[in-house]
Structures are given as structure tokens and as C-alpha cells.
Write a protein that holds these residues in place. Structure first.
Motif, short mmCIF file in Angstrom:
data_model
loop_
_atom_site.label_atom_id
_atom_site.label_comp_id
_atom_site.label_asym_id
_atom_site.label_seq_id
_atom_site.Cartn_x
_atom_site.Cartn_y
_atom_site.Cartn_z
N GLN A 8 0.82 -1.20 0.00
CA GLN A 8 0.00 0.00 0.00
C GLN A 8 0.86 1.25 0.00
O GLN A 8 0.55 2.22 -0.70
N ARG A 54 -8.01 3.87 -5.29
CA ARG A 54 -8.07 2.44 -4.98
C ARG A 54 -7.55 2.16 -3.57
O ARG A 54 -8.10 1.35 -2.84
N PHE A 57 -10.13 3.38 -1.06
CA PHE A 57 -11.27 2.46 -1.01
C PHE A 57 -10.91 1.21 -0.20
O PHE A 57 -11.70 0.75 0.64
N ALA A 58 -9.73 0.67 -0.42
CA ALA A 58 -9.31 -0.53 0.29
C ALA A 58 -9.08 -0.23 1.77
O ALA A 58 -9.36 -1.05 2.63
N ARG A 59 -8.59 0.94 2.07
CA ARG A 59 -8.24 1.30 3.45
C ARG A 59 -9.48 1.54 4.30
O ARG A 59 -9.53 1.14 5.46
N PHE A 60 -10.47 2.21 3.73
CA PHE A 60 -11.63 2.63 4.51
C PHE A 60 -12.86 1.75 4.29
O PHE A 60 -13.95 2.08 4.74
N ARG A 61 -12.68 0.64 3.63
CA ARG A 61 -13.79 -0.28 3.38
C ARG A 61 -14.20 -0.93 4.70
O ARG A 61 -13.36 -1.38 5.47
N THR A 62 -15.48 -0.99 4.92
CA THR A 62 -15.96 -1.61 6.16
C THR A 62 -16.07 -3.11 5.99
O THR A 62 -16.18 -3.63 4.88
N ARG A 64 -14.79 -6.80 5.82
CA ARG A 64 -13.56 -7.55 5.54
C ARG A 64 -12.44 -6.63 5.11
O ARG A 64 -12.68 -5.57 4.55
N ARG A 65 -11.23 -7.07 5.32
CA ARG A 65 -10.08 -6.30 4.83
C ARG A 65 -9.92 -6.57 3.34
O ARG A 65 -9.99 -7.69 2.89
N ALA A 66 -9.74 -5.51 2.59
CA ALA A 66 -9.55 -5.65 1.15
C ALA A 66 -8.10 -5.99 0.85
O ALA A 66 -7.19 -5.46 1.46
#
Length: 68
Positions: A8, A54, A57-62, A64-66
């Protein structure tokens, strides 16, 4: 997990570098070069925004971990 964080960070640096190159091209190259100038600036800025978007989005997705 440390590997994902390293990836990341590398993608964030690459995204910031793309945005920086786009700004540098916009400032350094005269506008008289026509559509190639505009496409280079737009391409660099778009690549940087897509990479950083991207990551955000992956960092703040609720939930599961993306995985990138």
C-alpha cells in the motif's frame, strides 16, 4: 500483514509520483504542443488519482479487509 502495508505504501508513492509528474508536465511543457500535452497531463493525473482512490477504497472499506 506487513507485506500488504508495504504494498500500500509503494502504491501510494507511485500514485503521488504520477500526480507530481502530471503537474510537472503541465507547468514545464508549453501549451502550444497541442493535444499531446493535454493527453499527457490528463493521463498522469488520472493514473495517480486512480491509484490513490483504490488505496483509499481498500483502506476505509468496512467489514472484511480488502486485499490489493
Amino acid at each position: 500483514m506487513a507485506e500488504t502495508q508495504r504494498d500500500q505504501l509503494l502504491l501510494a508513492v507511485a500514485g503521488a509520483a504520477c500526480i507530481g509528474v502530471g503537474i510537472l508536465i503541465a507547468v514545464a511543457v508549453p501549451e502550444s504542443d497541442g493535444p499531446a500535452w493535454a493527453m499527457a497531463v490528463a493521463g498522469c493525473l488520472a493514473a495517480g488519482v486512480l491509484l490513490l482512490g483504490r488505496l483509499a477504497f481498500a483502506r476505509f472499506r468496512t467489514g472484511r479487509r480488502a486485499v490489493l
